[in-house]
Motif scaffolding. Structure first.
Motif, PDB file in Angstrom:
ATOM      1  N   ALA A 118      61.274  94.475  41.843  1.00  0.00           N
ATOM      2  CA  ALA A 118      62.697  94.059  41.837  1.00  0.00           C
ATOM      3  C   ALA A 118      63.109  93.962  43.207  1.00  0.00           C
ATOM      4  O   ALA A 118      64.109  93.111  43.459  1.00  0.00           O
ATOM      5  N   ARG A 119      62.788  94.609  44.031  1.00  0.00           N
ATOM      6  CA  ARG A 119      63.251  94.534  45.451  1.00  0.00           C
ATOM      7  C   ARG A 119      62.768  93.203  46.170  1.00  0.00           C
ATOM      8  O   ARG A 119      63.541  92.675  46.853  1.00  0.00           O
ATOM      9  N   GLN A 120      61.642  92.776  45.894  1.00  0.00           N
ATOM     10  CA  GLN A 120      61.013  91.682  46.734  1.00  0.00           C
ATOM     11  C   GLN A 120      61.171  90.448  45.717  1.00  0.00           C
ATOM     12  O   GLN A 120      60.919  89.303  46.638  1.00  0.00           O
ATOM     13  N   ASP A 121      61.470  90.454  44.621  1.00  0.00           N
ATOM     14  CA  ASP A 121      61.678  89.282  44.039  1.00  0.00           C
ATOM     15  C   ASP A 121      63.110  89.010  43.327  1.00  0.00           C
ATOM     16  O   ASP A 121      63.234  89.235  42.170  1.00  0.00           O
ATOM     17  N   PRO A 122      64.092  88.592  44.250  1.00  0.00           N
ATOM     18  CA  PRO A 122      65.548  88.383  43.644  1.00  0.00           C
ATOM     19  C   PRO A 122      65.568  87.573  42.563  1.00  0.00           C
ATOM     20  O   PRO A 122      66.643  87.893  41.732  1.00  0.00           O
ATOM     21  N   ASP A 123      64.883  86.483  42.364  1.00  0.00           N
ATOM     22  CA  ASP A 123      64.995  85.653  41.137  1.00  0.00           C
ATOM     23  C   ASP A 123      64.859  86.260  39.940  1.00  0.00           C
ATOM     24  O   ASP A 123      65.380  85.616  38.840  1.00  0.00           O
ATOM     25  N   HIS A 124      64.039  87.225  39.838  1.00  0.00           N
ATOM     26  CA  HIS A 124      63.634  87.886  38.519  1.00  0.00           C
ATOM     27  C   HIS A 124      63.893  89.445  38.413  1.00  0.00           C
ATOM     28  O   HIS A 124      63.480  90.389  37.948  1.00  0.00           O
ATOM     29  N   ARG A 125      64.771  89.880  39.524  1.00  0.00           N
ATOM     30  CA  ARG A 125      65.357  91.298  39.579  1.00  0.00           C
ATOM     31  C   ARG A 125      65.746  91.883  38.268  1.00  0.00           C
ATOM     32  O   ARG A 125      65.358  93.321  38.146  1.00  0.00           O
ATOM     33  N   VAL A 136      64.069  95.317  36.597  1.00  0.00           N
ATOM     34  CA  VAL A 136      64.869  96.428  36.538  1.00  0.00           C
ATOM     35  C   VAL A 136      64.790  96.844  35.305  1.00  0.00           C
ATOM     36  O   VAL A 136      64.835  98.358  34.919  1.00  0.00           O
ATOM     37  N   SER A 137      64.886  95.899  34.173  1.00  0.00           N
ATOM     38  CA  SER A 137      64.891  96.290  32.866  1.00  0.00           C
ATOM     39  C   SER A 137      63.480  96.978  32.425  1.00  0.00           C
ATOM     40  O   SER A 137      63.637  98.151  31.653  1.00  0.00           O
ATOM     41  N   TYR A 138      62.524  96.568  32.891  1.00  0.00           N
ATOM     42  CA  TYR A 138      61.194  97.230  32.716  1.00  0.00           C
ATOM     43  C   TYR A 138      61.372  98.574  33.129  1.00  0.00           C
ATOM     44  O   TYR A 138      60.880  99.535  32.571  1.00  0.00           O
ATOM     45  N   VAL A 139      61.635  98.771  34.370  1.00  0.00           N
ATOM     46  CA  VAL A 139      61.743 100.210  35.017  1.00  0.00           C
ATOM     47  C   VAL A 139      62.680 100.921  34.063  1.00  0.00           C
ATOM     48  O   VAL A 139      61.973 102.166  33.901  1.00  0.00           O
ATOM     49  N   GLU A 161      59.257 100.730  22.803  1.00  0.00           N
ATOM     50  CA  GLU A 161      58.392 100.246  23.629  1.00  0.00           C
ATOM     51  C   GLU A 161      57.952  98.667  23.609  1.00  0.00           C
ATOM     52  O   GLU A 161      57.993  97.807  24.455  1.00  0.00           O
ATOM     53  N   MET A 162      57.962  98.576  22.253  1.00  0.00           N
ATOM     54  CA  MET A 162      57.684  97.202  21.907  1.00  0.00           C
ATOM     55  C   MET A 162      58.737  96.197  21.765  1.00  0.00           C
ATOM     56  O   MET A 162      58.760  95.010  22.140  1.00  0.00           O
ATOM     57  N   VAL A 163      59.635  96.534  21.107  1.00  0.00           N
ATOM     58  CA  VAL A 163      61.132  95.740  21.000  1.00  0.00           C
ATOM     59  C   VAL A 163      61.941  95.530  22.136  1.00  0.00           C
ATOM     60  O   VAL A 163      62.261  94.307  22.550  1.00  0.00           O
ATOM     61  N   ALA A 164      61.878  96.775  23.039  1.00  0.00           N
ATOM     62  CA  ALA A 164      63.094  96.589  24.084  1.00  0.00           C
ATOM     63  C   ALA A 164      62.493  95.744  24.878  1.00  0.00           C
ATOM     64  O   ALA A 164      63.556  94.749  25.603  1.00  0.00           O
ATOM     65  N   PRO A 165      61.412  95.422  25.542  1.00  0.00           N
ATOM     66  CA  PRO A 165      60.960  94.137  26.425  1.00  0.00           C
ATOM     67  C   PRO A 165      61.304  92.952  26.001  1.00  0.00           C
ATOM     68  O   PRO A 165      61.861  91.920  26.773  1.00  0.00           O
ATOM     69  N   VAL A 166      61.228  92.420  24.655  1.00  0.00           N
ATOM     70  CA  VAL A 166      61.644  91.386  24.166  1.00  0.00           C
ATOM     71  C   VAL A 166      63.232  91.204  24.299  1.00  0.00           C
ATOM     72  O   VAL A 166      63.591  90.086  24.475  1.00  0.00           O
ATOM     73  N   LEU A 167      63.817  92.016  24.147  1.00  0.00           N
ATOM     74  CA  LEU A 167      65.234  91.962  24.238  1.00  0.00           C
ATOM     75  C   LEU A 167      65.728  91.721  25.482  1.00  0.00           C
ATOM     76  O   LEU A 167      66.579  91.109  25.836  1.00  0.00           O
ATOM     77  N   ALA A 168      65.119  92.473  26.230  1.00  0.00           N
ATOM     78  CA  ALA A 168      65.359  92.385  27.786  1.00  0.00           C
ATOM     79  C   ALA A 168      65.136  91.118  28.235  1.00  0.00           C
ATOM     80  O   ALA A 168      65.584  90.681  29.161  1.00  0.00           O
ATOM     81  N   THR A 169      64.051  90.638  27.834  1.00  0.00           N
ATOM     82  CA  THR A 169      63.711  89.091  28.486  1.00  0.00           C
ATOM     83  C   THR A 169      64.689  88.257  27.992  1.00  0.00           C
ATOM     84  O   THR A 169      65.109  87.038  28.663  1.00  0.00           O
ATOM     85  N   TRP A 186      67.639  88.580  27.446  1.00  0.00           N
ATOM     86  CA  TRP A 186      69.101  88.896  28.063  1.00  0.00           C
ATOM     87  C   TRP A 186      69.002  88.603  29.619  1.00  0.00           C
ATOM     88  O   TRP A 186      69.937  88.071  30.231  1.00  0.00           O
ATOM     89  N   TYR A 187      67.751  88.920  30.122  1.00  0.00           N
ATOM     90  CA  TYR A 187      67.591  88.929  31.581  1.00  0.00           C
ATOM     91  C   TYR A 187      66.665  88.109  32.221  1.00  0.00           C
ATOM     92  O   TYR A 187      66.386  87.798  33.337  1.00  0.00           O
ATOM     93  N   GLY A 188      66.156  87.261  31.147  1.00  0.00           N
ATOM     94  CA  GLY A 188      64.925  86.337  31.920  1.00  0.00           C
ATOM     95  C   GLY A 188      63.701  86.881  31.737  1.00  0.00           C
ATOM     96  O   GLY A 188      63.368  88.197  31.637  1.00  0.00           O
ATOM     97  N   PHE A 189      62.797  86.094  32.066  1.00  0.00           N
ATOM     98  CA  PHE A 189      61.393  86.316  32.046  1.00  0.00           C
ATOM     99  C   PHE A 189      60.582  86.744  33.433  1.00  0.00           C
ATOM    100  O   PHE A 189      61.249  86.358  34.276  1.00  0.00           O
TER     101      PHE A 189
END
Length: 444
Positions: free
Chosen positions: A152-159, A163-166, A200-208, A210-213
């Motif tokens: 998240a700190r070093q890849d601003p394009d996918h920050r 962060v959503s995964y964190v 754990e399985m559904v949240a990453p799909v929703l986060a992606t 909303w926030y991109g891959f």
């Protein structure tokens, strides 16, 4: 010469390097030695889950054993999947990545130590969750939190995605720990485990959505999942070796022993063959957005293949000490193989977004030998434990294992003769229906 020297220096000096994300469209991306080393710990984890399932089935604790097994396979496979997902996007093979991976390997082993406790608790009507398993799982996941923070700190394009995964992983770890330390009724604890796994399985799909891959590489993921599939197939080979070893110690080499040995190896080879009839890498590189449902289908597939090995371990126990009927052995072999074949078909359908009904006759023909194996098991000394001293028992056992192998072979032969045409037709229809995916996959 300078370019070679710089490349060699990068390969030999693993200092801290930028983690800016890998190229998701990099062609020819393959597994790294570090990823292969990491996978070795899963050889131990899958073997332990397989052995525990076989032992509990031998004791007659069928449903508790299956529940504990599903929980164990999910925990092991999900942690591996998350490691692989991150590595595909951000692996830079520097000092921090290597140390983080090694810590995660330690977590796999700690979790494996908790598996016997999990199965034992389930057999006594308790929750399969236990503190040792949870600690191992947390050790596996905390380094991922730190690595995602670094990304998240070093890849601003996918920050935002990082962060959503964190956040997701952190919330889940707190939940897992609470289920292990707070005394609750069994039903409540099991319900909490299901909710946490679902989260754990559904949240990453929703986060992606909303926030991109994250910049994972579809071709690399296809290779990594195929490698772990091969590891699970190794449990079938290990189970065959164990069963035949016990048999030859008791009765010496015989026609039946040779048939069981060859049938077990043929089953392993046929499962491998069937899995690689699905052109996962080719399709995912062109349709990367389909990686999400495809990866979830593998969670069940890893478990079903490993369960075939458990059936062979159960065969070993039945020959060593009795207590298991031939029907029990037949079911323990036929059911997971049938499930595996069905799941591979599901994987095919998910990738090609096609449900080809013309596959059903082949599926039914494949299941016929498996049903015959169950019938033979039910008709041979019904209700009695396997006793190799009884006339006809060894022959019936070899026939059961042989019929199971035949079912796997029928699937391969059927696809090689006619099934491949269905894949080609579905692929052409898919190309005609929509253009190829854009450079950046969209999991929606």
């Amino acid at each position: 010469m300078t370019d070679i020297t710089d490349h060699l220096r990068s390969e030999l000096r693993h200092r801290i390097r930028p983690m800016g994300g890998r190229n998701p469209r990099e062609r020819g991306r393959s597994a790294t030695p570090l990823e292969l080393l990491y996978d070795l710990t899963y050889v131990v984890a899958f073997a332990a889950a397989s052995d525990q399932l076989a032992e509990q089935l031998a004791h007659g604790d069928i449903w508790p054993a299956l529940g504990a097994y599903v929980f164990a396979i999910w925990a092991v496979s999900w942690a591996w999947l998350n490691f692989t997902w991150f590595a595909s996007a951000y692996d830079n093979d520097d000092l921090v990545s290597r140390l983080g991976t090694i810590v995660q390997m330690i977590g796999v082993i700690v979790l494996t130590y908790g598996l016997p406790v999990s199965f034992e608790r389930a057999a006594h009507g308790e929750s399969p969750n236990n503190l040792l398993m949870v600690l191992g799982y947390i050790i596996m996941r905390v380094p991922q939190i730190l690595l995602w923070l670094r990304a998240a700190r070093q890849d601003p394009d996918h920050r935002r995605n990082a962060v959503s995964y964190v956040v997701i992983i952190s919330i889940a770890q707190v939940g897992w720990l609470l289920t292990a330390i707070i005394p609750l009724p069994v039903a409540v604890t099991v319900g909490a485990l299901v909710v946490l796994a679902f989260f754990e399985m559904v949240a990453p799909v929703l986060a992606t959505r909303w926030y991109g891959f994250s910049p994972w590489n579809a071709g690399h993921l296809a290779e990594r999942f195929s490698l772990l599939t091969i590891i699970t197939i190794g449990e079938v080979i290990a189970g065959t070796t164990s069963a035949v070893g016990v048999l030859t110690q008791k009765t010496g080499w015989s026609v039946e022993a040779v048939l069981i040995a060859s049938s077990g190896l043929i089953t392993a080879a046929a499962v491998w063959w069937t899995y690689f009839l699905v052109p996962s890498r080719l399709i995912l590189e062109r349709r990367p957005e389909r990686a999400f449902p495809w990866r979830y289908a593998h969670l069940a597939l890893f478990g079903s293949i490993t369960a075939i090995g458990a059936g062979l371990h159960l065969t070993t126990m039945a020959m060593e000490s009795g207590g298991v009927s031939l029907l029990g052995v037949a079911l323990a072999l036929a059911v997971p193989l049938a499930t595996t074949i069905a799941l591979i078909f599901l994987t095919w359908s998910v990738l090609l977004r096609s449900f080809d009904l013309t596959h059903l006759p082949l599926l039914l023909i494949t299941l016929a030998p498996l049903a015959a194996a169950v019938v033979v098991g039910a008709m041979t000394h019904p209700g009695e434990a396997i006793d190799l001293e009884q006339p006809g028992t060894l022959t019936a056992l070899s026939v059961v294992v042989g019929l199971v192998a035949l079912g796997a072979v029928v699937e391969v032969v059927g696809h090689e003769l006619v099934g491949f045409r269905h894949t080609l037709r579905a692929w052409r229809d898919d190309l005609d229906a929509s253009p190829l995916s854009a450079v950046e996959p969209d999991p929606s």
